[in-house]
Design an enzyme around this catalytic site. Structure first.
Site, PDB file in Angstrom:
ATOM      1  N   ASN A  49      -5.966  -5.024  -2.125  1.00  0.00           N
ATOM      2  CA  ASN A  49      -6.112  -3.948  -1.238  1.00  0.00           C
ATOM      3  C   ASN A  49      -5.446  -2.803  -1.703  1.00  0.00           C
ATOM      4  OD1 ASN A  49      -5.277  -2.245   1.150  1.00  0.00           O
ATOM      5  ND2 ASN A  49      -5.379  -3.873   2.520  1.00  0.00           N
ATOM      6  N   ARG A  72       1.352  13.572  -2.025  1.00  0.00           N
ATOM      7  CA  ARG A  72       1.544  14.923  -2.566  1.00  0.00           C
ATOM      8  C   ARG A  72       0.040  15.601  -2.289  1.00  0.00           C
ATOM      9  NH1 ARG A  72       5.055  15.714  -6.872  1.00  0.00           N
ATOM     10  NH2 ARG A  72       4.258  17.619  -7.238  1.00  0.00           N
ATOM     11  N   GLY A  77      -2.002  -6.537  -0.951  1.00  0.00           N
ATOM     12  CA  GLY A  77      -1.893  -5.291  -1.107  1.00  0.00           C
ATOM     13  C   GLY A  77      -0.458  -4.886  -1.382  1.00  0.00           C
ATOM     14  N   HIS A  78       0.213  -4.828  -0.447  1.00  0.00           N
ATOM     15  CA  HIS A  78       1.655  -4.322  -0.341  1.00  0.00           C
ATOM     16  C   HIS A  78       2.429  -4.892  -1.475  1.00  0.00           C
ATOM     17  CE1 HIS A  78       5.199  -2.146   1.125  1.00  0.00           C
ATOM     18  NE2 HIS A  78       5.992  -3.155   1.097  1.00  0.00           N
ATOM     19  N   THR A 119       0.689  -1.550  10.629  1.00  0.00           N
ATOM     20  CA  THR A 119       0.116  -2.528   9.863  1.00  0.00           C
ATOM     21  C   THR A 119      -0.479  -3.568  10.971  1.00  0.00           C
ATOM     22  OG1 THR A 119      -0.051  -4.071   7.919  1.00  0.00           O
ATOM     23  CG2 THR A 119       2.045  -4.049   9.245  1.00  0.00           C
ATOM     24  N   HIS A 146      -8.528  -0.571   4.550  1.00  0.00           N
ATOM     25  CA  HIS A 146      -8.433  -0.425   5.573  1.00  0.00           C
ATOM     26  C   HIS A 146      -8.363   1.154   6.214  1.00  0.00           C
ATOM     27  CE1 HIS A 146      -6.453  -2.354   9.385  1.00  0.00           C
ATOM     28  NE2 HIS A 146      -7.258  -1.284  10.197  1.00  0.00           N
ATOM     29  N   HIS A 195      -3.853   6.664   4.772  1.00  0.00           N
ATOM     30  CA  HIS A 195      -3.912   6.368   3.653  1.00  0.00           C
ATOM     31  C   HIS A 195      -5.257   6.435   2.993  1.00  0.00           C
ATOM     32  CE1 HIS A 195      -4.693   2.636   5.925  1.00  0.00           C
ATOM     33  NE2 HIS A 195      -3.360   2.484   6.328  1.00  0.00           N
ATOM     34  N   GLU A 220     -11.747  -3.404   6.297  1.00  0.00           N
ATOM     35  CA  GLU A 220     -10.843  -4.162   7.244  1.00  0.00           C
ATOM     36  C   GLU A 220     -10.896  -3.003   8.328  1.00  0.00           C
ATOM     37  OE1 GLU A 220      -7.128  -5.000   6.234  1.00  0.00           O
ATOM     38  OE2 GLU A 220      -7.679  -7.105   5.122  1.00  0.00           O
ATOM     39  N   ARG A 237      -7.928   3.960   8.455  1.00  0.00           N
ATOM     40  CA  ARG A 237      -7.696   4.176   9.934  1.00  0.00           C
ATOM     41  C   ARG A 237      -8.037   5.654  10.408  1.00  0.00           C
ATOM     42  NH1 ARG A 237      -4.271   0.343  11.858  1.00  0.00           N
ATOM     43  NH2 ARG A 237      -3.112  -1.008  10.366  1.00  0.00           N
ATOM     44  N   HIS A 249      -1.800 -11.138   4.530  1.00  0.00           N
ATOM     45  CA  HIS A 249      -0.563 -10.523   5.045  1.00  0.00           C
ATOM     46  C   HIS A 249       0.428 -11.284   4.609  1.00  0.00           C
ATOM     47  CE1 HIS A 249       0.340  -7.422   8.116  1.00  0.00           C
ATOM     48  NE2 HIS A 249       1.538  -8.229   8.057  1.00  0.00           N
ATOM     49  N   ASP A 250       1.287 -10.321   3.918  1.00  0.00           N
ATOM     50  CA  ASP A 250       2.747 -10.730   3.249  1.00  0.00           C
ATOM     51  C   ASP A 250       2.546 -11.900   2.234  1.00  0.00           C
ATOM     52  OD1 ASP A 250       3.808  -8.656   4.621  1.00  0.00           O
ATOM     53  OD2 ASP A 250       4.937  -9.845   6.120  1.00  0.00           O
TER      54      ASP A 250
END
Length: 238
Positions: free
Chosen positions: A7, A18, A213-214, A100, A43, A50, A70, A45, A190-191
C-alpha cells in the site's frame, strides 16, 4: 503462496507534504514491483489527502502486478474503479473523513447493498474483496453478496499479538476455516508488520494476499525499500 501487496498511500502523504512530486508515487510503485511486491494497493479518499485520483489513472497505466483499489463504494469510488478496472476492488465501510479503516462491514444489515455493488463491479471484470471483522456471523452473509474474497481486518490481532499471540490469532483461524469452507478467497490487512506477519501466515497458510502499507514504509526508513520488501516477503515464506 501468499502475495504481498504494498500500500503506497504513505508515499503519497509524504509527497503531498511539499506539494511537488517527490517522492514520485508512480516510480515508487514501479520500484516496489521490481523489488518483489506482487501487488500495489491504493486507497483514494475524496479529500485526496494522500492518493489523488490522477495517481490512480497514472498507476493503472504502468502497474504490471495486481492493482488493488480500496475504498467506500460511493458513486465517486464506483465511477473511478469501473473506469480504471483494477485487478481487485476492496470495499471498506469507513466514512470519507476517517483517518484509516477501523472496522469491517456488517454484512448482515448491508447485504443487499453489497450484493448490488459486488455484482456491478464483477460485471466490469473486477475481482471484489469485502473488508470484514473476524466474527463468524458475518461470513455466511458475505458469501451471499457474491463477493470473490474477504479481507480480514487484522488490527485486533496486531494489538493482542505481543500479549498472547495464540489468543490473538484464534478468532482469525476460526473464521478463515469458515471462509475456506464457503469458497471465499482470503486476504488480510491492517497493522501487519515484521513482528506479527509470519505467525499469521503460519496460522492461516492459505491466505491469498496481505496488504501492508504504514509499517512497511516506516521500516523502509531504516532498512531501505528494496530490503524491506524482501524482508516482508521472507516472513510470508517461513
Amino acid at each position: 503462496m501468499t502475495k504481498l501487496s504494498v500500500n503506497i498511500n504513505k508515499i503519497a502523504t509524504l509527497r503531498n507534504a511539499r506539494g511537488a512530486n517527490n517522492p514520485n508515487v508512480v516510480q515508487v510503485a514501479l520500484d516496489a514491483e521490481r523489488f518483489g511486491a506482487e501487488g500495489i494497493t491504493v486507497h483514494p479518499r475524496p479529500d485526496e489527502r494522500h492518493i489523488r485520483h490522477q495517481d490512480v489513472f497514472d498507476l493503472a497505466k504502468v502497474v504490471t502486478t495486481e492493482f488493488n483499489i480500496e475504498g467506500y463504494p460511493d458513486q465517486r469510488f464506483m465511477d473511478l474503479v469501473k473506469e480504471v478496472k483494477p485487478a481487485q476492488a476492496t470495499l471498506v465501510p469507513d466514512p470519507p473523513n476517517a483517518i484509516t479503516s477501523n472496522t469491517g462491514w456488517d454484512t448482515i444489515s448491508n447485504q443487499g447493498m453489497l450484493k448490488d455493488i459486488v455484482s456491478e463491479l464483477q460485471e466490469a471484470g473486477i475481482r471484489v474483496s469485502i473488508f470484514i471483522n473476524p466474527e463468524i456471523k458475518y461470513f455466511e452473509p458475505a458469501k451471499l453478496t457474491g463477493t470473490d474474497r474477504v479481507e480480514l481486518y487484522t488490527e485486533p490481532y496486531a494489538v493482542g499479538f505481543h500479549q498472547d499471540k495464540e489468543k490473538a490469532v484464534k478468532a482469525y483461524v476460526e473464521v478463515a476455516e469458515i471462509a475456506k469452507e464457503l469458497g471465499l478467497g482470503l486476504n488480510a490487512g491492517h497493522d501487519l508488520d515484521l513482528h506479527n506477519l509470519a505467525f499469521l501466515k503460519k496460522s492461516i497458510p492459505y491466505l491469498d494476499e496481505v496488504s501492508i502499507g504504514h509499517a512497511l514504509v516506516c521500516d523502509a526508513l531504516y532498512y531501505g525499500l528494496e530490503n524491506t520488501i524482501q524482508m516482508y516477503r521472507r516472513q510470508l515464506e517461513l
